[in-house]
Design a protein around this motif. Structure first.
Motif, mmCIF file in Angstrom:
data_model
loop_
_atom_site.group_PDB
_atom_site.id
_atom_site.type_symbol
_atom_site.label_atom_id
_atom_site.label_comp_id
_atom_site.label_asym_id
_atom_site.label_seq_id
_atom_site.Cartn_x
_atom_site.Cartn_y
_atom_site.Cartn_z
ATOM 1 N N ASP A 275 4.578 17.734 0.568
ATOM 2 C CA ASP A 275 3.865 17.617 -0.699
ATOM 3 C C ASP A 275 4.106 16.223 -1.256
ATOM 4 N N ALA A 276 3.559 15.936 -2.423
ATOM 5 C CA ALA A 276 3.680 14.609 -3.027
ATOM 6 C C ALA A 276 5.143 14.267 -3.295
ATOM 7 N N ILE A 277 5.554 13.060 -2.933
ATOM 8 C CA ILE A 277 6.915 12.586 -3.196
ATOM 9 C C ILE A 277 6.914 11.926 -4.570
ATOM 10 N N GLY B 178 7.466 6.745 -2.149
ATOM 11 C CA GLY B 178 6.773 7.887 -1.587
ATOM 12 C C GLY B 178 5.299 7.842 -1.927
ATOM 13 N N GLY B 179 4.582 8.873 -1.549
ATOM 14 C CA GLY B 179 3.160 8.971 -1.828
ATOM 15 C C GLY B 179 2.756 10.419 -1.981
ATOM 16 N N ASN C 171 -2.523 11.669 -11.093
ATOM 17 C CA ASN C 171 -2.098 10.938 -12.284
ATOM 18 C C ASN C 171 -0.592 10.992 -12.511
ATOM 19 N N GLN C 172 0.147 11.735 -11.711
ATOM 20 C CA GLN C 172 1.575 11.893 -11.939
ATOM 21 C C GLN C 172 2.327 10.596 -11.633
ATOM 22 N N ARG C 173 3.503 10.492 -12.218
ATOM 23 C CA ARG C 173 4.348 9.317 -12.010
ATOM 24 C C ARG C 173 5.004 9.400 -10.634
ATOM 25 N N ILE C 174 4.754 8.405 -9.807
ATOM 26 C CA ILE C 174 5.344 8.329 -8.474
ATOM 27 C C ILE C 174 6.369 7.193 -8.495
ATOM 28 N N TYR C 175 7.646 7.551 -8.474
ATOM 29 C CA TYR C 175 8.711 6.552 -8.571
ATOM 30 C C TYR C 175 8.859 5.774 -7.261
ATOM 31 N N PHE C 176 9.409 4.566 -7.380
ATOM 32 C CA PHE C 176 9.844 3.796 -6.220
ATOM 33 C C PHE C 176 11.124 3.079 -6.621
ATOM 34 N N ASP C 177 11.848 2.544 -5.644
ATOM 35 C CA ASP C 177 13.140 1.926 -5.932
ATOM 36 C C ASP C 177 13.406 0.795 -4.940
ATOM 37 N N LEU C 178 14.294 -0.118 -5.344
ATOM 38 C CA LEU C 178 14.700 -1.238 -4.494
ATOM 39 C C LEU C 178 16.053 -0.937 -3.865
ATOM 40 N N TYR C 179 16.225 -1.412 -2.644
ATOM 41 C CA TYR C 179 17.423 -1.127 -1.854
ATOM 42 C C TYR C 179 17.997 -2.427 -1.289
ATOM 43 N N SER C 180 19.296 -2.464 -1.115
ATOM 44 C CA SER C 180 19.961 -3.577 -0.450
ATOM 45 C C SER C 180 19.642 -4.916 -1.109
ATOM 46 N N PRO D 24 0.817 -1.220 0.000
ATOM 47 C CA PRO D 24 0.000 0.000 0.000
ATOM 48 C C PRO D 24 0.848 1.267 0.000
ATOM 49 N N ARG D 25 0.365 2.266 -0.680
ATOM 50 C CA ARG D 25 0.896 3.630 -0.644
ATOM 51 C C ARG D 25 -0.231 4.554 -1.091
ATOM 52 N N THR D 26 -0.075 5.844 -0.879
ATOM 53 C CA THR D 26 -1.114 6.807 -1.239
ATOM 54 C C THR D 26 -0.750 7.500 -2.541
ATOM 55 N N VAL D 27 -1.548 7.281 -3.590
ATOM 56 C CA VAL D 27 -1.359 7.953 -4.879
ATOM 57 C C VAL D 27 -2.722 8.465 -5.320
ATOM 58 N N ALA D 28 -2.949 9.768 -5.192
ATOM 59 C CA ALA D 28 -4.244 10.363 -5.500
ATOM 60 C C ALA D 28 -4.225 11.185 -6.776
#
Length: 388
Positions: free
Chosen positions: A346-348, A309-310, A292-301, A286-290
């Protein structure tokens, strides 16, 4: 420490470097993060940041913003000596300008600051060909142009280099064009994703990801709520996953290439699919995306932790290994984050982990506009600012 970092970020249109307590990237992700430095003055007013990406060698950070400019910030030299206190605000090292709204950008995968010829990045923007920019001297090295059946220039909506950097994948409406990096111009290989007689993956190709273990395999996401897995040896998709929650905005393969993480617009889930069994959704985060913009995510370790982010300004980290071992994952229950906190006001939009150091770069911001509020007697009331 979290509250202190939040106070320094002002109006929420900026980027920040977040450091966790572990001293090595191979250590488990720390639950306590704090802001080290950032860039705020370059993103004042409505100049929001669309995303940020670390260079493959970790020497600098590339950002894209609403003013159609891409800026490169060098990693503060103090961080190489483990000095994390009293860092000044980051200054722009290189800045380039595109002619219109930037759709996507990506680093050349073999980039190394020790080899200036490898320091470049690709950018696609509205009504323009793909540009390959020099990251040292900020000039346009070359362009990759695509034309439709009417011989009109068309701009790609997404970009991704192959693992070796020899190929550049560009996403269009109902097709992908593959350019050879050493051969600029209009010469390319056309891979249709949809044909009227044969069907396939319809719509705009919004994001592309190449498998880290099989360079001939790549995944395409579309705004038409579908994901396709393709192989270089064939012209058509090996499999297509349809009826997804919403349009796909971001794709990331796990380091072993067995799992594919998918993010969507206006959808509060990140889905994880098993590439070996494409019809199986392993789990959802789950994350908050309200918006239409592109919300990036990434993998670590080594792919264990997923950071995202959200639009509510919350930064969340999930331990994917624990989620896979959790019996509730098979029952459709949403897992709890390993850690989360309010990182921005603000939105990440951007989230990028450093390739070698325990650092995380984030960017934030979204468009805001005013709506007039009318009273019963048709007198205009004070204007209300709403996010878009």
């Amino acid at each position: 420490e979290e509250e202190e970092g939040e106070g320094e970020e002002g109006n929420g249109k900026k980027e920040a470097l977040v450091n966790e307590e572990s001293s090595k990237r191979t250590y488990p992700l720390g639950r306590l993060m704090r802001t080290l430095t950032g860039a705020w003055k370059d993103f004042a007013g409505e100049n929001t940041v669309k995303g940020c990406k670390w260079a493959p060698d970790g020497s600098c950070l590339l950002t894209s913003s609403e003013d159609n400019r891409l800026r490169i910030y060098n990693l503060p030299t103090q961080l190489y000596t483990a000095v994390v206190k009293g860092l000044p605000e980051m200054e722009v090292a290189v800045e380039v300008s595109e002619g219109d709204s930037v759709y996507d950008f990506c680093w050349y995968p073999k980039m190394s600051s020790l080899d200036p010829s490898s320091c470049c990045f690709a950018v696609c923007s509205k009504d323009h060909p793909t540009h390959l920019w020099d990251a040292f001297y900020s000039y346009n090295r070359c362009s990759y142009s695509a034309y439709n059946h009417l011989d009109e220039l068309v701009a790609p909506f997404s970009l991704c280099f192959g693992l070796s950097g020899e190929k550049l994948y560009s996403g269009f409406h109902n097709c992908v064009r593959v350019f050879h990096t050493c051969r600029p111009g209009r010469s390319c290989k056309l891979v249709p994703t949809f044909e009227k007689k044969k069907g396939g993956q319809r719509g705009i190709v919004s994001c592309i990801a190449v498998s880290p273990v099989c360079p001939q395999t790549y995944a395409l996401g579309t705004y038409s709520c579908s994901i396709g897995i393709y192989c270089e040896s064939t012209r058509y998709a090996a499999c297509v996953m349809e009826d997804l929650p919403s349009g796909v905005t971001h794709l990331v393969f796990s380091p072993d290439g067995n799992r594919l993480y998918c993010g969507f617009r206006k959808c509060d889930l990140i889905q994880c699919w098993d590439v070996r069994n494409p019809g199986r959704n392993l789990f959802s985060l789950p994350r908050t995306v309200a918006t239409n913009q592109r919300i990036y995510f990434d993998l670590y370790s080594n792919g264990r932790y997923l950071l995202t982010g959200g639009t509510d300004g919350t930064l969340s980290a999930y331990d994917t290994h624990s989620v896979l071992a959790e019996p509730l994952a098979a029952e459709g229950c949403l897992p709890l984050p390993y850690c989360d906190f309010i990182a921005h006001k603000d939105a990440i939009t951007g989230c990028s982990t450093h390739p070698t150091l325990p650092l995380l770069a984030t960017s934030s911001g979204q468009r805001h506009f005013s709506l007039p509020l009318l009273s019963n007697n048709s007198i205009t009331a004070p204007r209300e600012v709403l996010p878009r």
